[in-house]
Design an enzyme around this catalytic site. Sequence first.
Site, PDB file in Angstrom:
ATOM      1  N   GLU A 187       0.852  -1.196   0.000  1.00 52.89           N
ATOM      2  CA  GLU A 187       0.000   0.000   0.000  1.00 52.89           C
ATOM      3  C   GLU A 187       0.881   1.236   0.000  1.00 52.89           C
ATOM      4  OE1 GLU A 187      -3.678  -1.889   2.601  1.00 52.89           O
ATOM      5  OE2 GLU A 187      -3.269   0.260   2.699  1.00 52.89           O
ATOM      6  N   GLY A 231       9.664  -1.169  15.510  1.00 48.91           N
ATOM      7  CA  GLY A 231       8.445  -0.466  15.897  1.00 48.91           C
ATOM      8  C   GLY A 231       7.649  -1.261  16.904  1.00 48.91           C
ATOM      9  N   GLY A 242       1.448  -4.614  11.126  1.00 51.23           N
ATOM     10  CA  GLY A 242      -0.006  -4.782  11.000  1.00 51.23           C
ATOM     11  C   GLY A 242      -0.422  -4.631   9.558  1.00 51.23           C
ATOM     12  N   CYS A 293      -2.639  -7.333   5.423  1.00 55.21           N
ATOM     13  CA  CYS A 293      -1.990  -8.525   4.856  1.00 55.21           C
ATOM     14  C   CYS A 293      -1.173  -9.335   5.841  1.00 55.21           C
ATOM     15  CB  CYS A 293      -1.123  -8.099   3.672  1.00 55.21           C
ATOM     16  SG  CYS A 293      -2.097  -7.454   2.323  1.00 55.21           S
TER      17      CYS A 293
HETATM   18  C1  UDX Z   1       2.786  -6.045   2.578  1.00 54.11           C
HETATM   19  C2  UDX Z   1       3.924  -6.578   1.707  1.00 54.11           C
HETATM   20  O1  UDX Z   1       5.049  -5.699   1.809  1.00 54.11           O
HETATM   21  C3  UDX Z   1       3.458  -6.648   0.246  1.00 54.11           C
HETATM   22  O2  UDX Z   1       4.489  -7.180  -0.553  1.00 54.11           O
HETATM   23  C4  UDX Z   1       2.213  -7.539   0.177  1.00 54.11           C
HETATM   24  O3  UDX Z   1       1.729  -7.617  -1.151  1.00 54.11           O
HETATM   25  C5  UDX Z   1       1.117  -6.995   1.074  1.00 54.11           C
HETATM   26  O4  UDX Z   1       1.612  -6.872   2.426  1.00 54.11           O
HETATM   27  P1  UDX Z   1       1.687  -3.704   3.135  1.00 54.11           P
HETATM   28  O5  UDX Z   1       0.718  -4.509   3.937  1.00 54.11           O
HETATM   29  O6  UDX Z   1       1.208  -2.603   2.284  1.00 54.11           O
HETATM   30  O7  UDX Z   1       2.503  -4.730   2.148  1.00 54.11           O
HETATM   31  O8  UDX Z   1       2.699  -3.085   4.192  1.00 54.11           O
HETATM   32  P2  UDX Z   1       4.276  -3.043   4.372  1.00 54.11           P
HETATM   33  O9  UDX Z   1       4.803  -1.829   3.746  1.00 54.11           O
HETATM   34  O10 UDX Z   1       4.867  -4.347   4.018  1.00 54.11           O
HETATM   35  O11 UDX Z   1       4.341  -2.876   5.979  1.00 54.11           O
HETATM   36  C6  UDX Z   1       3.731  -3.913   6.760  1.00 54.11           C
HETATM   37  C7  UDX Z   1       3.887  -3.567   8.235  1.00 54.11           C
HETATM   38  O12 UDX Z   1       5.266  -3.626   8.588  1.00 54.11           O
HETATM   39  C8  UDX Z   1       3.397  -2.168   8.602  1.00 54.11           C
HETATM   40  O13 UDX Z   1       2.704  -2.227   9.859  1.00 54.11           O
HETATM   41  C9  UDX Z   1       4.690  -1.379   8.756  1.00 54.11           C
HETATM   42  O14 UDX Z   1       4.565  -0.330   9.721  1.00 54.11           O
HETATM   43  C10 UDX Z   1       5.641  -2.447   9.274  1.00 54.11           C
HETATM   44  N1  UDX Z   1       7.041  -2.160   8.989  1.00 54.11           N
HETATM   45  C11 UDX Z   1       7.462  -2.121   7.697  1.00 54.11           C
HETATM   46  C12 UDX Z   1       7.923  -1.956  10.043  1.00 54.11           C
HETATM   47  O15 UDX Z   1       7.521  -2.000  11.206  1.00 54.11           O
HETATM   48  N2  UDX Z   1       9.226  -1.700   9.776  1.00 54.11           N
HETATM   49  C13 UDX Z   1       9.707  -1.649   8.499  1.00 54.11           C
HETATM   50  O16 UDX Z   1      10.908  -1.420   8.320  1.00 54.11           O
HETATM   51  C14 UDX Z   1       8.786  -1.855   7.419  1.00 54.11           C
END
Ligand code: UDX
Length: 436
Positions: free
Chosen positions: A152, A261, A265, A268
């Site tokens: 997203e 963090g 969440g 996905c």
């Molecule tokens: C994820 C996958 O990245 C993507 O490939 C799949 O198709 C769908 O699920 P998304 O759910 O949009 O995408 O979020 P993402 O950017 O992956 O972050 C997921 C969670 O991880 C978020 O809560 C984010 O805050 C957390 N996160 C991400 C961290 O805590 N630290 C990071 O360095 C990166």
Amino acid sequence: MPDEHASQLRVTVFGAGYVGAVSAVVLAALGHDVTCVESAPARLAEWQNGSDPLREPGLDTLRAGSHVRFVREAEDLGSADVILVAVGTPMESDGKPDLTQVTTVANEVAQRAREGAIVLMRSTVPVGTCDSLQRGPLRRQHVVSNPEFLREGHAVRDSLCPDRIVAGGPVEARRTIERLYQRIIEGDVPTSAARRRVPLLWMSARSAELAKYAANGFLATKLSFVNEIANLAEAVHADAGAVLESMSYDPRIGAQFLKPGLGWGGSCFPKDTRALHDIANGSGYEFLVLRAAIEQNERQLERFAAAITSSVTSGGRVALLGLAFKAGTADTRHSPAVALATRLNDAGLKTVAYDPAVRVLSEEPRVAIRDSALDACIGADAIAIATEWPEFGSLDLSALRRVTAGDLLFDGRSMVAARDALRAGFRYRGLAGSGD
Ligand code: UDX
């Protein structure tokens, strides 16, 4: 089978959410004839009147150069060469994905689609779902698993320039899939990103289904490990930022997904990690590492919440900075920030929040929402940063301290340097709740 010579395919997409609408617009921009079917009247009306409920960067621009028909009923399903299934598979209370929408679409396709049409399963479904549909309602069609890897906030870029295309199913379908994605494979796409060829990884349907869960499961596990390192660094008075930065230089680790963090969440990771664990259990395999990653993520949030509730007296007020599940989106589904707010409210604390993108929060009505971080902090006994919005890394901490009643700052996303917080008059608390 479609005309082998025409590059354009007739595509019907079911679902106008993140995956469906972005896929529809991208495929139309690549030159295909695309209809997108959406059953939710409000969401359909938004797409039909030209707005973009997803607010995905670049989607409006891409959409301006092509045409997608957004419809309530799949009126031209009978002439579709490719039917892309991108409906929701939300997590049920027992953690299993709800396949009701997938089944409904499959039954409609079975009744009305051409023999030999390709059914492309983009929704994340348990391993074996495509095989079951192929043997069952969709035996007259070719069912291909084609998971997406969209993030997203980056959905258009991740669609036009993916790292890889994963697809799997009957070999008769492969040529059509190659034609559907030909311009992406060749790097001939409307984007400013450097043009590069994209590999199409063809495999069995079950392998493609598992590939999706494997990617998300690994990414979530990486984050749980990163959060453990951050907690341990606090315990041994090491600098988590420096340790994690040192890891980023190793290409085997990768420089992304190293931000600690209060937990991961979104719509996905929580769903897919639970589903993957269930798939393993159902196959008699004990997936130890994944179970630990899930448990660690739940504990990460509990520890952060406990650090706040044990420091702020009942009836006290917490300024919550961030409600979205991550920066760059207004999506609050399975947001750690919202889960934190619920725990604080359940513990008798009041929460007043600010989020750059979220103005209404139906999931947790007890949270009052303000239009700025400063307003949210007025009279607060403590501040809690819960979403990694870049602006929370450049807050005027002295101005906030002048309006807060208390001096505690809980940094759930490692956005603020402890020394800056101390200099502004705050007592800094990190992820594990320890501080000065
Ligand atoms: C994820 C996958 O990245 C993507 O490939 C799949 O198709 C769908 O699920 P998304 O759910 O949009 O995408 O979020 P993402 O950017 O992956 O972050 C997921 C969670 O991880 C978020 O809560 C984010 O805050 C957390 N996160 C991400 C961290 O805590 N630290 C990071 O360095 C990166």
